[in-house]
Design an enzyme around this catalytic site. Structure first.
Site, PDB file in Angstrom:
ATOM      1  N   TYR A  49      14.126  -9.937 -30.289  1.00  0.00           N
ATOM      2  CA  TYR A  49      13.155  -9.765 -29.202  1.00  0.00           C
ATOM      3  C   TYR A  49      13.083  -8.306 -28.749  1.00  0.00           C
ATOM      4  O   TYR A  49      12.137  -7.905 -28.080  1.00  0.00           O
ATOM      5  CB  TYR A  49      13.475 -10.650 -27.989  1.00  0.00           C
ATOM      6  CG  TYR A  49      13.564 -12.142 -28.263  1.00  0.00           C
ATOM      7  CD1 TYR A  49      13.021 -12.703 -29.417  1.00  0.00           C
ATOM      8  CD2 TYR A  49      14.201 -12.994 -27.373  1.00  0.00           C
ATOM      9  CE1 TYR A  49      13.113 -14.063 -29.668  1.00  0.00           C
ATOM     10  CE2 TYR A  49      14.296 -14.353 -27.611  1.00  0.00           C
ATOM     11  CZ  TYR A  49      13.761 -14.883 -28.770  1.00  0.00           C
ATOM     12  OH  TYR A  49      13.861 -16.232 -29.005  1.00  0.00           O
ATOM     13  N   LEU A 191       7.302 -25.880 -23.792  1.00  0.00           N
ATOM     14  CA  LEU A 191       5.926 -26.147 -23.343  1.00  0.00           C
ATOM     15  C   LEU A 191       4.944 -26.026 -24.516  1.00  0.00           C
ATOM     16  O   LEU A 191       3.737 -25.947 -24.301  1.00  0.00           O
ATOM     17  CB  LEU A 191       5.527 -25.159 -22.233  1.00  0.00           C
ATOM     18  CG  LEU A 191       6.437 -25.148 -20.998  1.00  0.00           C
ATOM     19  CD1 LEU A 191       6.044 -24.023 -20.034  1.00  0.00           C
ATOM     20  CD2 LEU A 191       6.380 -26.504 -20.279  1.00  0.00           C
ATOM     21  N   LYS A 231       9.584 -19.810 -20.959  1.00  0.00           N
ATOM     22  CA  LYS A 231       9.313 -18.379 -20.746  1.00  0.00           C
ATOM     23  C   LYS A 231       8.032 -18.254 -19.936  1.00  0.00           C
ATOM     24  O   LYS A 231       7.054 -18.963 -20.169  1.00  0.00           O
ATOM     25  CB  LYS A 231       9.147 -17.687 -22.105  1.00  0.00           C
ATOM     26  CG  LYS A 231       8.584 -16.278 -22.040  1.00  0.00           C
ATOM     27  CD  LYS A 231       7.103 -16.264 -22.413  1.00  0.00           C
ATOM     28  CE  LYS A 231       6.475 -14.907 -22.223  1.00  0.00           C
ATOM     29  NZ  LYS A 231       5.007 -14.952 -22.379  1.00  0.00           N
ATOM     30  N   SER A 232       8.020 -17.359 -18.970  1.00  0.00           N
ATOM     31  CA  SER A 232       6.772 -17.000 -18.305  1.00  0.00           C
ATOM     32  C   SER A 232       6.850 -15.571 -17.799  1.00  0.00           C
ATOM     33  O   SER A 232       7.905 -15.110 -17.390  1.00  0.00           O
ATOM     34  CB  SER A 232       6.473 -17.939 -17.126  1.00  0.00           C
ATOM     35  OG  SER A 232       5.268 -17.529 -16.522  1.00  0.00           O
ATOM     36  N   ARG A 237       4.671 -19.062 -11.987  1.00  0.00           N
ATOM     37  CA  ARG A 237       5.091 -20.033 -13.000  1.00  0.00           C
ATOM     38  C   ARG A 237       6.603 -20.016 -13.181  1.00  0.00           C
ATOM     39  O   ARG A 237       7.214 -21.052 -13.440  1.00  0.00           O
ATOM     40  CB  ARG A 237       4.412 -19.727 -14.334  1.00  0.00           C
ATOM     41  CG  ARG A 237       2.936 -20.036 -14.303  1.00  0.00           C
ATOM     42  CD  ARG A 237       2.265 -19.410 -15.497  1.00  0.00           C
ATOM     43  NE  ARG A 237       0.916 -19.884 -15.670  1.00  0.00           N
ATOM     44  CZ  ARG A 237       0.140 -19.530 -16.677  1.00  0.00           C
ATOM     45  NH1 ARG A 237       0.588 -18.689 -17.592  1.00  0.00           N
ATOM     46  NH2 ARG A 237      -1.075 -19.995 -16.773  1.00  0.00           N
ATOM     47  N   ASN A 241       8.481 -23.526 -12.787  1.00  0.00           N
ATOM     48  CA  ASN A 241       9.233 -24.118 -13.904  1.00  0.00           C
ATOM     49  C   ASN A 241      10.669 -24.465 -13.528  1.00  0.00           C
ATOM     50  O   ASN A 241      11.343 -25.195 -14.248  1.00  0.00           O
ATOM     51  CB  ASN A 241       9.235 -23.168 -15.106  1.00  0.00           C
ATOM     52  CG  ASN A 241       7.861 -23.003 -15.729  1.00  0.00           C
ATOM     53  OD1 ASN A 241       6.954 -23.790 -15.457  1.00  0.00           O
ATOM     54  ND2 ASN A 241       7.688 -21.980 -16.551  1.00  0.00           N
TER      55      ASN A 241
END
Ligand SMILES: NC(=O)c1ccc[n+]([C@@H]2O[C@H](COP(=O)([O-])OP(=O)(O)OC[C@H]3O[C@@H](n4cnc5c(N)ncnc54)[C@H](OP(=O)(O)O)[C@@H]3O)[C@@H](O)[C@H]2O)c1
Length: 278
Positions: A49, A191, A231-232, A237, A241
């Site tokens: 990442y 998601l 992840k957001s 969000r 979450n």
């Protein structure tokens, strides 16, 4: 507030964490700071990442004591040789500004690369555990045959198998094989990278429950016993979450979400048996 799952080495992992896949390095410190402020205490990152330094910066800034945090990273595809495992693990620790990592995973088995040898890679992770700088070793994207091979050849089962799991692709075979070995399942893309919140059945159940579609999907995972880290990039969000521990889905609602499965056609990522990595 966030329940934990006890792993097969006796350690505990928060069942819900924050995923950082696709979070660019330049945004990582700010986004992870938001997650820590919201109350997340489990962060999932990876060498590939390219954002471990941002994660480390957010953690250092947060003032949250290290022992209250659970941080996982993953070995990049080009680092499967033993010396590369050890060297790159040191780099991950340095980027994260840690002396010890909670969990490190082989990101992909890559059976068509490195001479098909992911067993010596697994043994190298076990060396890291033995020397105390790594608490727990796990794998990601391992199919049943990959799990059988490393366990058969080393006698040591990973603590987790992080695999693609969401309502379109519940991945039951890899889930069942993991659990049969006492390995906890981590559901990546819980998601379905945002697709699941647009599904009609999910939206119907969300309306019935008076909750957000994302919360319904995350509840489905949690009630199946899997570990998730949505992840957001968005502050709202990120908070939404996390608010999934004050309601439950009924058995019938769980079954309706089970019915969304498209089997193999629902898989969004590459197949671990053929994937040759980055
Ligand atoms: N081991 C592996 O091979 C592997 C592969 C993929 C992922 N992972 C891990 O699993 C984590 C989660 O998977 P993922 O990031 O691929 O996908 P995900 O968590 O299923 O979905 C993330 C997407 O959903 C959107 N989203 C998040 N919360 C939402 C909400 N409440 N309402 C509507 N949309 C929402 C996000 O958009 P915004 O950002 O705009 O909110 C983002 O586009 C990753 O971050 C990574 O840590 C591991």
């Amino acid at each position: 507030m966030i329940p934990t799952v006890t792993l097969n080495d006796g350690t505990a992992i928060p069942q819900l964490g924050f995923g950082t896949g696709g979070v660019p390095q330049e945004d990582a410190a700010a986004v992870v700071s938001r997650a820590l402020d919201a109350g997340y205490r489990h962060i999932d990152t990876a060498q590939r990442y390219g954002n471990e330094a941002g994660v480390g910066e957010a953690i250092a800034r947060s003032g949250v004591p290290r022992e209250e945090l659970y941080v996982a990273s993953k070995l990049a595809d080009g680092h499967h040789a033993r010396d590369d495992v050890l060297r790159s693990f040191d780099q991950s620790l340095a980027q994260l500004r840690f002396e010890r990592l909670d969990l490190f995973l082989i990101h992909w088995p890559l059976p068509t690369r490195h001479g098909g040898d992911f067993v010596s890679t697994w043994t190298a992770l076990l060396e890291l555990v033995a020397d105390g700088r790594l608490t727990s070793a796990g794998v990601s994207n391992f199919e049943p045959e990959h799990l059988s091979r490393i366990i058969g050849e080393t006698g040591v089962a990973p603590v987790v198998n992080q695999i693609e799991v969401h309502p379109f692709f519940p991945n039951e075979e890899a889930r069942a094989a993991s659990r049969a070995h006492g390995i906890a399942v981590e559901a990546w893309a819980p998601l379905a990278k945002g697709r699941a919140v647009r599904n009609d059945v999910v939206r119907e159940i969300a309306a019935e429950a008076g909750r957000e579609p994302s919360q319904v999907v995350l509840r489905w995972h949690l009630q199946r016993g899997d570990i998730v880290f949505p992840k957001s990039m968005s502050g709202d969000r990120i908070v939404e979450n996390l608010q999934v521990f004050d309601f439950e889905l009924a058995g019938g609602q769980m079954a309706r979400i089970d019915g969304i499965s498209m089997g193999e056609a629902g898989r969004g990522g590459p197949h671990p048996v053929t994937y040759a990595g980055l």
